[in-house]
Design a protein around this motif. Structure first.
Motif, mmCIF file in Angstrom:
data_model
loop_
_atom_site.group_PDB
_atom_site.id
_atom_site.type_symbol
_atom_site.label_atom_id
_atom_site.label_comp_id
_atom_site.label_asym_id
_atom_site.label_seq_id
_atom_site.Cartn_x
_atom_site.Cartn_y
_atom_site.Cartn_z
ATOM 1 N N MET A 33 21.741 31.512 -8.791
ATOM 2 C CA MET A 33 21.582 30.083 -8.958
ATOM 3 C C MET A 33 20.427 29.819 -9.893
ATOM 4 N N GLY A 34 19.206 29.896 -9.391
ATOM 5 C CA GLY A 34 18.037 29.811 -10.234
ATOM 6 C C GLY A 34 17.911 28.577 -11.101
ATOM 7 N N GLN A 35 18.296 27.406 -10.634
ATOM 8 C CA GLN A 35 18.116 26.189 -11.425
ATOM 9 C C GLN A 35 16.689 25.679 -11.272
ATOM 10 N N GLU A 36 16.125 25.165 -12.358
ATOM 11 C CA GLU A 36 14.743 24.682 -12.361
ATOM 12 C C GLU A 36 14.713 23.289 -12.963
ATOM 13 N N LEU A 37 13.869 22.409 -12.378
ATOM 14 C CA LEU A 37 13.797 21.033 -12.848
ATOM 15 C C LEU A 37 12.393 20.484 -12.634
ATOM 16 N N LYS A 38 11.850 19.830 -13.662
ATOM 17 C CA LYS A 38 10.578 19.132 -13.499
ATOM 18 C C LYS A 38 10.863 17.842 -12.746
ATOM 19 N N CYS A 39 10.026 17.558 -11.740
ATOM 20 C CA CYS A 39 10.254 16.374 -10.920
ATOM 21 C C CYS A 39 8.983 16.019 -10.146
ATOM 22 N N ARG A 40 9.085 14.940 -9.381
ATOM 23 C CA ARG A 40 8.013 14.549 -8.476
ATOM 24 C C ARG A 40 8.511 14.775 -7.057
ATOM 25 N N VAL A 41 7.611 15.248 -6.191
ATOM 26 C CA VAL A 41 7.950 15.483 -4.787
ATOM 27 C C VAL A 41 6.925 14.805 -3.911
ATOM 28 N N GLU A 42 7.423 14.150 -2.867
ATOM 29 C CA GLU A 42 6.574 13.552 -1.841
ATOM 30 C C GLU A 42 6.753 14.360 -0.571
ATOM 31 N N PHE A 43 5.626 14.706 0.041
ATOM 32 C CA PHE A 43 5.655 15.468 1.278
ATOM 33 C C PHE A 43 4.498 14.988 2.133
ATOM 34 N N GLY A 44 4.811 14.300 3.214
ATOM 35 C CA GLY A 44 3.763 13.701 4.049
ATOM 36 C C GLY A 44 2.969 12.705 3.236
ATOM 37 N N GLU A 45 1.664 12.859 3.212
ATOM 38 C CA GLU A 45 0.787 11.976 2.438
ATOM 39 C C GLU A 45 0.623 12.438 0.990
ATOM 40 N N GLN A 46 1.218 13.566 0.650
ATOM 41 C CA GLN A 46 1.051 14.149 -0.682
ATOM 42 C C GLN A 46 2.179 13.740 -1.626
ATOM 43 N N ILE A 91 23.190 23.272 -2.096
ATOM 44 C CA ILE A 91 22.522 23.703 -0.865
ATOM 45 C C ILE A 91 23.528 23.775 0.277
ATOM 46 N N ARG A 92 24.406 22.794 0.362
ATOM 47 C CA ARG A 92 25.424 22.781 1.420
ATOM 48 C C ARG A 92 26.458 23.883 1.225
ATOM 49 N N HIS A 93 26.773 24.176 -0.029
ATOM 50 C CA HIS A 93 27.824 25.142 -0.357
ATOM 51 C C HIS A 93 27.308 26.161 -1.375
ATOM 52 N N PRO A 94 26.382 27.036 -0.953
ATOM 53 C CA PRO A 94 25.846 28.008 -1.913
ATOM 54 C C PRO A 94 26.942 28.963 -2.386
ATOM 55 N N PRO A 95 26.835 29.465 -3.606
ATOM 56 C CA PRO A 95 27.848 30.401 -4.090
ATOM 57 C C PRO A 95 27.823 31.687 -3.270
ATOM 58 N N SER A 96 28.998 32.252 -3.101
ATOM 59 C CA SER A 96 29.096 33.512 -2.358
ATOM 60 C C SER A 96 28.594 34.665 -3.230
ATOM 61 N N ARG A 97 28.469 35.802 -2.617
ATOM 62 C CA ARG A 97 28.046 36.997 -3.365
ATOM 63 C C ARG A 97 29.021 37.282 -4.503
ATOM 64 N N LEU A 98 30.328 37.168 -4.244
ATOM 65 C CA LEU A 98 31.302 37.453 -5.295
ATOM 66 C C LEU A 98 31.256 36.416 -6.409
ATOM 67 N N LYS A 142 28.502 34.959 -7.444
ATOM 68 C CA LYS A 142 27.342 35.350 -8.249
ATOM 69 C C LYS A 142 27.614 36.596 -9.090
ATOM 70 N N LEU A 143 28.484 37.466 -8.586
ATOM 71 C CA LEU A 143 28.812 38.701 -9.298
ATOM 72 C C LEU A 143 29.929 38.498 -10.324
ATOM 73 N N GLY A 144 30.525 37.307 -10.352
ATOM 74 C CA GLY A 144 31.564 37.012 -11.336
ATOM 75 C C GLY A 144 32.930 37.580 -11.018
ATOM 76 N N VAL A 145 33.193 37.877 -9.741
ATOM 77 C CA VAL A 145 34.493 38.418 -9.345
ATOM 78 C C VAL A 145 35.443 37.257 -9.050
ATOM 79 N N LYS A 146 36.542 37.221 -9.782
ATOM 80 C CA LYS A 146 37.545 36.171 -9.638
ATOM 81 C C LYS A 146 38.815 36.768 -9.029
ATOM 82 N N PRO A 147 39.712 35.915 -8.524
ATOM 83 C CA PRO A 147 40.990 36.443 -8.050
ATOM 84 C C PRO A 147 41.684 37.233 -9.177
ATOM 85 N N HIS A 148 42.258 38.346 -8.838
ATOM 86 C CA HIS A 148 42.986 39.229 -9.751
ATOM 87 C C HIS A 148 42.074 40.020 -10.698
#
Length: 191
Positions: free
Chosen positions: A1-14, A76-83, A85-91
């Motif tokens: 996966m490894g997606q990266e994005l510049k953003c703002r995050v709020e966590f508690g008072e931070q 996050i709800r539906h992460p890619p499976s190992r296959l 990520k490895l690029g294995v397709k049907p057939h």
């Protein structure tokens, strides 16, 4: 996966600008403060109005991701499976060299991959030590994943990279194969 994005995050008072990384099993934030949220530790999640709200044991984190919020929630709800990520397709024609657990072979069968002895779409070479890398000399026609144990001194990532490059391959991708093994993908340089 490894997606990266510049953003703002709020966590508690931070609140901080920084980089959010969507990995295969966790979301990481690095800014004025740091967060690491394992997918399995997420208690609830909601994406709307460009915000990804994640509730976990330590509290609520709000990621301001814009139009990526819903896509990240889906990953996050539906992460890619190992296959995936490895690029294995049907057939896909798959050649296995070395020893693999039954779980990997079962995944291949369920996916509809075809195990072959020659002319694969993708080859997998399982190695335990540097000497096993000699098999690369016979795999010059197709992409190959070299699967090797993590954290051992008798075979390291540098050993695998050096052997692949010496055999005429270019390294193109790395993937966690299992909790104990890593996979490095190589393709022939002439392709």
């Amino acid at each position: 996966m490894g997606q990266e994005l510049k953003c703002r995050v709020e966590f508690g008072e931070q609140s901080s600008e920084g980089k959010a990384l969507l990995e295969s099993t966790e979301i990481i934030f690095r800014g004025a403060f740091r967060l690491k949220i394992a997918f399995q530790g997420i208690l609830s999640m909601q994406a709307s109005d460009g915000k990804l709200k994640i509730k976990f044991a330590e509290g609520l984190a709000v990621f301001h991701l814009g139009d990526k919020a819903e896509k990240w929630a889906d990953r996050i709800r539906h992460p890619p499976s190992r296959l995936d990520k490895l690029g294995v397709k049907p057939h896909s024609k798959i050649q296995l060299i070395g020893k693999y657990g039954n779980d990997f072979k079962e995944e291949l069968v369920i996916r509809g991959a075809v195990l072959v002895k020659s002319k694969p779409d993708i080859a997998f070479l399982a190695v335990k030590q540097k000497d096993d890398l000699v098999e690369l000399a016979y795999l010059t026609e197709s992409p190959v994943w070299i699967v090797y144990p993590k954290g051992l001194k008798n075979i390291t990532e540098n050993d695998v990279l050096a052997a692949g490059r010496a055999a005429g391959f270019s390294d193109i991708k790395v993937c966690a194969f299992s909790p104990t093994h890593t996979a490095l993908k190589f393709k022939p340089r002439n392709r």
